[in-house]
Structure formats: structure tokens, C-alpha cells
Design a protein around this motif. Structure first.
Motif: not given
Length: 359
Positions: A299-303
Motif C-alpha cells: 500500500n505504501f512505504i514512507k519515512r
């Protein structure tokens, strides 16, 4: 000027070729890290060569050719972690909330006392699973605040920079703490039940880095990564491995982990997501990782923003979608990879049988 640029070219060649050696000394293995920074420096060197050297000279074109080769070699390692590369993990389509899992990975830095900021991020993003690295008893006491919503926990407080805690909204049906390579460096295993009822095998790891203040060689770190990889390849359940690997995504060791484990890297084709060092924008690398089996889409990957640690937290949302497994594949090992993985674990006398597995 010609002499200076020639010396710079020789230095660039050394910094490019040394990591090709499998020697585990921390100086050599450390050169795996700054490939982006070295690429920028080589590009500057190329511009300087072109501007200041005699373009009619054979020596000039020799220096340009050598520097160009070094630049291409450095970029070869990091380009997969840009949008120029095809995505290894498919983007999740609209699916059931019950099949989704959100994981937050956070190296808190033991001496950091800004626990409130991390707790606020947990409250804002509502991860299903939170893993903290470097968390000692002080951090455990502060993180009691999240246990109202995340009532399942596995705790291993240590004051040696290798403490680890896992908190979960989802039921943890099995768990274990294992010291796979070094007696004071733990890893945590958990079998977690998604809202849909599907079971997921998770491993949380934080091997010690090769450095002058830790281990002078990378043997211990490499052995932990490889022994986990050799364990999860034999899987009956979907797998997620996350933590601070103290290694960059593009190193030969992390690539070996991906090859042996068969796990996928959701950053491929999306970005580097550099999580260390939070205080120095010009010296950042992806040290905090999440890998998963082909059962999941992204779905998403974020810092996430800094919270006082030298690491940024990493937030990842996955959807369990086994029907799309055939659409996804990682990188396969060859005979040399298999032999190398055996050598690494044999040198440290570790076995995949010591890695906890689902009953």
C-alpha cells in the motif's frame, strides 16, 4: 591541476574496487554505504576533468574513461532504488482492511529522551505492529503508554544498544527471543494473526555493525542475516522480516539475504528511504529495512519525521494478497551464492535450526 585530478581518479578507483573484495574488515565493508555520495563526487570529478584538462591529450580521455566507468558502477548498485527501475512489489489494489498490516520500525537511540514524539507518531499512524530497536528499561517504561491500544507485546530491554520491543494490536500467538550469533544481540520472532485470520511469521532483527567500536569485521552481522534467510526460505506461512540491519539495501550481503530468503524488497523501483543519519542530510543511507514474502502487495512505504534519534522511523503498509504472488519475484541465488551463504554461517558456527519457527 593534472596531477591533482589524476590522484583523485586513483582514489576513486580504489574506493570503487575495494568493496568488490569479500574481506569482512569494517573499512572495506563500510565502502558499500556511500555509493550515492561517491557517485556525486565522481560526477564532479568528471566535470573538473572536462573543464581543466587538455582535451587533445590521450591522458585526459583515459582519466575520463576510468571515472565514467566508476560512476556507472556506483550507479548500477543504487539505480534499482529509484523510480527508474521497475517495482519489485506490486502496488496494492483496493482490498479488505482485514488483510492489511501496518508496521512501524523505529531505532529509538538509547540515549534519546524524546519518547513523547515517538508515542505521538504511533497515535497518529496507528501501526498494527511497532518494533523499537535500542530500547532499554527507560524506553520500556515510557512505551507503556502504547499498550492500551497495543496490548500484545514482546519485551527485551537491554542497556547495550541492542534492546528490542515489539508491540502489536494484532494477536501474537507465538513469540520467542533468540540470540542467534552473539550472546548480547537478540532477535525477536512472532507469529501474528491478521484480522482476516491469516497467520504471518515475523522476524525482528538488529545485528551489530562492523565498526571500530563494535565488531572489527562484518562476520557476525553477515551470519545473522544469512541464518535468518536460510530459515525463512522454508516457509509454510507468509513472512515479514524487519529491523535495523546495519547494512545498506544495495550491499552484497543484503542482496545475498534477498537471494537466499526469496523475500521481496518494496523499495525496489520506489526509492531509497534513507533512515540514517537523521542529523546529517549529506550522509544518509537505508539502514532500516522491511522485506516480505510474495504473499503481500504494498500500500505504501514512507519515512516518518525525526524524533530525536539518529534514525528516522519507517512506516510500511502491506496487504495480504496471495493471488498476486505469481506476479512478483525477487532475485534468485546461483551456486556461488549458496556456497557463500554456507561459508558465512559455518565460520560463525550458527545454524538455521536456532532460528525460531512456527509450531
Amino acid at each position: 591541476m593534472s596531477l591533482i585530478l589524476a590522484i583523485c581518479t586513483v582514489l576513486v578507483v580504489l574506493l570503487t574496487l575495494l568493496p568488490l573484495s569479500r574481506h569482512p574488515h569494517w573499512i572495506i565493508r563500510g565502502l558499500d554505504f556511500p555509493r550515492l555520495q561517491l557517485g556525486i563526487l565522481i560526477a564532479v570529478l568528471l566535470i573538473a576533468d572536462y573543464l581543466f584538462l587538455d582535451k587533445q591529450s590521450l591522458q585526459t580521455w583515459l582519466l575520463l574513461s576510468i571515472s565514467t566507468f566508476c560512476l556507472i558502477w556506483q550507479l548500477w548498485w543504487i539505480i534499482p532504488y529509484t523510480s527508474l527501475w521497475s517495482k519489485e512489489v506490486k502496488q496494492a489494489k483496493k482490498g479488505s482492511h482485514d488483510d492489511q498490516i501496518i508496521i512501524m520500525t523505529a531505532n529509538v537511540l538509547t540515549s534519546n529522551r524524546n519518547a513523547d514524539s515517538l508515542i505521538q507518531m504511533v497515535e497518529k499512524h496507528c501501526p498494527d505492529v511497532l518494533v523499537t530497536l535500542e530500547s532499554d528499561q527507560w524506553w520500556e517504561d515510557k512505551l507503556n503508554a502504547v499498550e492500551g491500544d497495543m496490548s500484545y507485546a514482546v519485551k527485551c530491554p537491554l542497556d547495550n544498544l541492542y534492546g528490542m520491543h515489539v508491540y502489536s494490536r494484532l494477536p501474537i500467538l507465538e513469540h520467542g527471543i533468540a540470540y542467534l550469533v552473539e550472546d548480547d544481540v537478540p532477535s525477536i520472532y512472532a507469529k501474528i494473526k491478521l484480522r482476516s485470520g491469516e497467520l504471518v511469521r515475523m522476524h525482528f532483527i538488529h545485528p551489530a555493525p562492523p565498526s571500530p567500536t563494535e565488531n572489527p569485521e562484518s562476520a557476525e552481522r553477515d551470519a545473522e542475516l544469512v541464518v535468518v534467510a536460510r530459515s525463512v526460505i522454508e516457509r509454510d506461512l507468509p513472512v515479514i522480516v524487519t529491523g535495523d540491519l546495519n547494512d545498506v539495501a544495495w550491499s552484497s550481503t543484503t542482496r545475498l539475504f534477498r537471494k537466499i530468503s526469496g523475500l521481496l524488497d518494496p523499495r525496489i523501483g520506489r526509492g531509497m528511504f534513507n533512515t540514517f543519519h537523521a542529523n546529517y542530510f549529506f550522509m544518509r543511507w537505508p539502514l532500516d529495512h522491511l522485506f516480505h514474502s510474495e504473499h503481500f502487495t504494498l500500500n505504501f512505504i514512507k519515512r516518518l519525521p525525526a524524533f530525536g534519534s539518529d534514525h528516522f522511523p519507517l512506516l510500511t503498509k502491506l496487504t495480504y494478497m496471495p493471488k498476486r504472488a505469481v506476479e512478483q519475484s525477487g532475485i534468485d541465488p546461483d551456486v556461488d551464492d549458496l556456497n557463500r551463504s554456507k561459508e558465512i554461517v559455518n565460520e560463525e558456527s550458527v545454524s538455521k535450526e536456532n532460528v525460531p519457527k512456527p509450531s
